[in-house]
Write an enzyme that holds these catalytic residues in place. Structure first.
Site, PDB file in Angstrom:
ATOM      1  N   ARG A 136      97.622  -2.629 -26.009  1.00  0.00           N
ATOM      2  CA  ARG A 136      98.267  -1.862 -27.087  1.00  0.00           C
ATOM      3  C   ARG A 136      97.580  -0.516 -27.273  1.00  0.00           C
ATOM      4  O   ARG A 136      96.955   0.012 -26.371  1.00  0.00           O
ATOM      5  CB  ARG A 136      98.288  -2.645 -28.415  1.00  0.00           C
ATOM      6  CG  ARG A 136      98.692  -4.104 -28.306  1.00  0.00           C
ATOM      7  CD  ARG A 136     100.095  -4.309 -27.825  1.00  0.00           C
ATOM      8  NE  ARG A 136     100.501  -5.695 -28.024  1.00  0.00           N
ATOM      9  CZ  ARG A 136     101.396  -6.327 -27.269  1.00  0.00           C
ATOM     10  NH1 ARG A 136     101.962  -5.715 -26.230  1.00  0.00           N
ATOM     11  NH2 ARG A 136     101.731  -7.577 -27.522  1.00  0.00           N
ATOM     12  N   HIS A 183      96.345  -8.785 -15.559  1.00  0.00           N
ATOM     13  CA  HIS A 183      97.549  -8.595 -16.401  1.00  0.00           C
ATOM     14  C   HIS A 183      97.128  -8.666 -17.868  1.00  0.00           C
ATOM     15  O   HIS A 183      96.871  -9.742 -18.401  1.00  0.00           O
ATOM     16  CB  HIS A 183      98.587  -9.674 -16.107  1.00  0.00           C
ATOM     17  CG  HIS A 183      99.881  -9.471 -16.850  1.00  0.00           C
ATOM     18  ND1 HIS A 183     101.100  -9.496 -16.215  1.00  0.00           N
ATOM     19  CD2 HIS A 183     100.143  -9.232 -18.153  1.00  0.00           C
ATOM     20  CE1 HIS A 183     102.053  -9.284 -17.104  1.00  0.00           C
ATOM     21  NE2 HIS A 183     101.495  -9.128 -18.302  1.00  0.00           N
ATOM     22  N   ASN A 187     103.715  -1.353 -21.613  1.00  0.00           N
ATOM     23  CA  ASN A 187     104.846  -1.508 -22.557  1.00  0.00           C
ATOM     24  C   ASN A 187     104.457  -1.113 -23.982  1.00  0.00           C
ATOM     25  O   ASN A 187     104.607  -1.881 -24.918  1.00  0.00           O
ATOM     26  CB  ASN A 187     105.427  -2.932 -22.506  1.00  0.00           C
ATOM     27  CG  ASN A 187     104.435  -4.011 -22.931  1.00  0.00           C
ATOM     28  OD1 ASN A 187     103.226  -3.853 -22.785  1.00  0.00           O
ATOM     29  ND2 ASN A 187     104.949  -5.115 -23.451  1.00  0.00           N
ATOM     30  N   LYS A 201     105.071  -1.329 -13.159  1.00  0.00           N
ATOM     31  CA  LYS A 201     105.563  -2.584 -13.739  1.00  0.00           C
ATOM     32  C   LYS A 201     107.078  -2.556 -13.894  1.00  0.00           C
ATOM     33  O   LYS A 201     107.643  -1.625 -14.481  1.00  0.00           O
ATOM     34  CB  LYS A 201     104.904  -2.797 -15.113  1.00  0.00           C
ATOM     35  CG  LYS A 201     105.354  -4.043 -15.861  1.00  0.00           C
ATOM     36  CD  LYS A 201     104.829  -5.325 -15.229  1.00  0.00           C
ATOM     37  CE  LYS A 201     105.430  -6.567 -15.855  1.00  0.00           C
ATOM     38  NZ  LYS A 201     104.733  -7.020 -17.037  1.00  0.00           N
ATOM     39  N   HIS A 213      97.574  -6.858 -22.007  1.00  0.00           N
ATOM     40  CA  HIS A 213      98.144  -5.930 -23.003  1.00  0.00           C
ATOM     41  C   HIS A 213      97.033  -5.496 -23.949  1.00  0.00           C
ATOM     42  O   HIS A 213      96.461  -6.340 -24.662  1.00  0.00           O
ATOM     43  CB  HIS A 213      99.268  -6.611 -23.785  1.00  0.00           C
ATOM     44  CG  HIS A 213     100.400  -7.024 -22.910  1.00  0.00           C
ATOM     45  ND1 HIS A 213     101.480  -6.207 -22.661  1.00  0.00           N
ATOM     46  CD2 HIS A 213     100.607  -8.157 -22.192  1.00  0.00           C
ATOM     47  CE1 HIS A 213     102.312  -6.822 -21.822  1.00  0.00           C
ATOM     48  NE2 HIS A 213     101.803  -8.002 -21.527  1.00  0.00           N
ATOM     49  N   HIS A 234     107.993  -8.609 -13.908  1.00  0.00           N
ATOM     50  CA  HIS A 234     108.316  -9.609 -14.933  1.00  0.00           C
ATOM     51  C   HIS A 234     109.539 -10.334 -14.389  1.00  0.00           C
ATOM     52  O   HIS A 234     110.658  -9.815 -14.460  1.00  0.00           O
ATOM     53  CB  HIS A 234     108.582  -8.961 -16.291  1.00  0.00           C
ATOM     54  CG  HIS A 234     108.859  -9.971 -17.362  1.00  0.00           C
ATOM     55  ND1 HIS A 234     107.991 -10.224 -18.396  1.00  0.00           N
ATOM     56  CD2 HIS A 234     109.899 -10.839 -17.533  1.00  0.00           C
ATOM     57  CE1 HIS A 234     108.483 -11.188 -19.166  1.00  0.00           C
ATOM     58  NE2 HIS A 234     109.640 -11.577 -18.653  1.00  0.00           N
ATOM     59  N   HIS A 251     102.668 -13.528 -14.292  1.00  0.00           N
ATOM     60  CA  HIS A 251     102.693 -14.715 -15.162  1.00  0.00           C
ATOM     61  C   HIS A 251     103.706 -15.770 -14.683  1.00  0.00           C
ATOM     62  O   HIS A 251     104.680 -16.093 -15.349  1.00  0.00           O
ATOM     63  CB  HIS A 251     102.936 -14.371 -16.629  1.00  0.00           C
ATOM     64  CG  HIS A 251     103.950 -13.295 -16.891  1.00  0.00           C
ATOM     65  ND1 HIS A 251     105.219 -13.318 -16.378  1.00  0.00           N
ATOM     66  CD2 HIS A 251     103.864 -12.171 -17.633  1.00  0.00           C
ATOM     67  CE1 HIS A 251     105.858 -12.245 -16.797  1.00  0.00           C
ATOM     68  NE2 HIS A 251     105.073 -11.526 -17.552  1.00  0.00           N
ATOM     69  N   LEU A 285     106.496 -15.154 -23.406  1.00  0.00           N
ATOM     70  CA  LEU A 285     107.518 -15.030 -22.379  1.00  0.00           C
ATOM     71  C   LEU A 285     106.860 -14.676 -21.048  1.00  0.00           C
ATOM     72  O   LEU A 285     106.013 -13.790 -21.033  1.00  0.00           O
ATOM     73  CB  LEU A 285     108.545 -13.953 -22.756  1.00  0.00           C
ATOM     74  CG  LEU A 285     109.492 -14.347 -23.891  1.00  0.00           C
ATOM     75  CD1 LEU A 285     110.317 -13.139 -24.345  1.00  0.00           C
ATOM     76  CD2 LEU A 285     110.420 -15.489 -23.453  1.00  0.00           C
ATOM     77  N   ASP A 323      97.685 -12.126 -19.399  1.00  0.00           N
ATOM     78  CA  ASP A 323      98.834 -11.744 -20.234  1.00  0.00           C
ATOM     79  C   ASP A 323      98.471 -11.847 -21.717  1.00  0.00           C
ATOM     80  O   ASP A 323      99.333 -12.099 -22.557  1.00  0.00           O
ATOM     81  CB  ASP A 323     100.077 -12.585 -19.924  1.00  0.00           C
ATOM     82  CG  ASP A 323     101.361 -11.908 -20.412  1.00  0.00           C
ATOM     83  OD1 ASP A 323     101.323 -10.708 -20.737  1.00  0.00           O
ATOM     84  OD2 ASP A 323     102.399 -12.596 -20.475  1.00  0.00           O
TER      85      ASP A 323
HETATM   86  O1  DOR Z   1     104.722 -13.076 -24.201  1.00  0.00           O
HETATM   87  C1  DOR Z   1     104.762 -11.920 -23.800  1.00  0.00           C
HETATM   88  N1  DOR Z   1     104.232 -10.907 -24.528  1.00  0.00           N
HETATM   89  N2  DOR Z   1     105.377 -11.669 -22.655  1.00  0.00           N
HETATM   90  C2  DOR Z   1     105.575 -10.423 -22.222  1.00  0.00           C
HETATM   91  O2  DOR Z   1     106.144 -10.255 -21.185  1.00  0.00           O
HETATM   92  C3  DOR Z   1     105.162  -9.266 -23.056  1.00  0.00           C
HETATM   93  C4  DOR Z   1     104.085  -9.614 -23.968  1.00  0.00           C
HETATM   94  C5  DOR Z   1     103.875  -8.578 -25.057  1.00  0.00           C
HETATM   95  O3  DOR Z   1     103.823  -7.391 -24.729  1.00  0.00           O
HETATM   96  O4  DOR Z   1     103.717  -8.955 -26.219  1.00  0.00           O
HETATM   97 ZN    ZN Z   2     102.566  -9.231 -20.079  1.00  0.00          ZN
END
Ligand code: DOR
Ligand code: ZN
Length: 355
Positions: A22, A18, A46, A108, A20, A146, A184, A229, A257
């Site tokens: 970007r 998991h 995302n 997702k 990110h 999520h 998470h 989160l 995460d």
């Molecule tokens: O803390 C978080 N950041 N929780 C998420 O679900 C998304 C993530 C983000 O993309 O920054």
């Molecule tokens: Zn995440």
């Protein structure tokens, strides 16, 4: 007489289930951190706009591979495992097409409004997405969840537990063969559910939820770099997560995460959710497992259980950790911006050996 504590730990090369990454300059700045520790990562979709189609996921994959090359790493240093972002309108054929590529490994679910860039997320999973869910179940591709309700009536700290009752149980009753990853995980209720439920279910656990409870956000003042989160929970939840991660069940595996946000957007009147841990993920996990006296269980959690659930082979390389202090940098460059890693300035007892 007990054995002396191990000074080094060599693991099958781990994966991050998991992550990110970007896009653009941020992607360029962060991808090398992950590639230094992990062979593969499930890459969250995302972005703005979100990665909702097979075509977008394939293009994003190319940008990630380009960034790996631009960071001076060999092409095989890191394999991105792509995902699609589920919307109310995702067609069953899109799922089948994604699966057919062999490089898109999951879909997702973000409940609309649950977190960063989730506005295009699902408003009514069992009302609007049954075609996509049937296709996922049929092709055997995991749904990554999520797991928080967005109902403003539900207290922020209860949103995961309420999600189990309102969404997870009905979803899995209707689609009993669907592979589901509860992403998470943050609560004892979540641990109990994933441990006991029937059928193909697993969960990722972050390093920060293993190491910290919610007091960390308020220690000596408001500390935005501990805000993510689902939010950190009480100590009893952290202990349940640590038991789950170190307990030997194949249903629990590593997912950082790691979520980079520019420093100014974290240290802000309305700060973004997300902790940056890609730089020092394995150092953090080793610290947590060491604290629990279960370093022997780290390899299963980090390198074996994830591939087994996803139906992929384990990696052939290794990663070595040494019991040597690792000082977490105060700040990292991120394009024209900067990035503050979780627990910046602190020193961990474990370091990843540089090859
Ligand atoms: O803390 C978080 N950041 N929780 C998420 O679900 C998304 C993530 C983000 O993309 O920054
Ligand atoms: Zn995440």
């Amino acid at each position: 007489m007990s054995n002396p504590p191990p000074q080094t730990l060599t693991l099958i090369r781990p994966d991050d289930w998991h992550l990110h990454l970007r896009d653009g300059a941020t992607l360029g700045a962060v991808v090398k951190d992950t590639a230094r520790q992990f062979q593969r990562a499930i890459v969250m979709p995302n972005l703005r706009p979100p990665v909702t189609t097979t075509e977008q996921a394939l293009e994003y994959r190319e940008r990630i591979l380009d960034a790996v090359g631009a960071a001076g790493l060999p092409g095989d240093a890191f394999t991105p495992l792509m995902t699609l972002y589920l919307t109310d309108n995702t067609a069953a054929d899109e799922i089948r097409m994604a699966h057919g590529t062999g490089v898109i490994h999951a879909v997702k679910l973000y409940p609309a409004g649950a977190t960063t860039n989730s506005d295009a997320g699902v408003t009514d999973l069992l009302g609007r997405c049954t075609g996509a869910l049937e296709a996922l179940q049929e092709v055997g591709m995991p749904l990554l969840v999520h797991g928080e309700v967005t109902d403003p009536e539900v207290d922020l700290f209860d949103r995961e537990a309420v999600f189990i009752e309102r969404v997870m149980i009905p979803l899995r009753a209707q689609f009993p063969e669907l592979k589901v990853v509860f992403e998470h995980l943050t609560t004892k209720e979540g641990v109990d559910y994933v441990s006991e439920a029937e059928g193909p279910i697993a969960a990722t656990i972050t390093a920060h939820h293993l190491l910290y409870n919610r007091s960390a956000i308020f220690q000596g003042g408001l500390r935005p770099h501990w805000y993510c989160l689902p939010v950190l929970k009480r100590e009893r939840h952290r202990l349940a997560l640590l038991d789950a991660a170190t307990g030997g069940s194949p249903r629990f595996f590593l997912g950082t995460d790691s979520a980079p946000h520019a420093r100014g957007l974290k240290e802000h009147a309305c700060g973004c959710a997300g902790c940056y841990t890609a730089l020092h993920a394995m150092e953090l996990y080793a610290t947590a497992f060491d604290q629990a006296g279960r370093l022997d269980r780290l390899e299963a959690f980090a390198s074996v259980n994830g591939p087994a659930f996803y139906g992929l082979p384990v990696n052939t390389g290794t990663l070595t950790l040494k019991r040597e202090p690792f000082r977490i940098p105060d700040v990292l460059p991120m394009g024209t911006d900067s990035l503050v890693p979780l627990a910046a300035g602190e020193t961990l007892a474990w370091s990843v050996q540089q090859s």
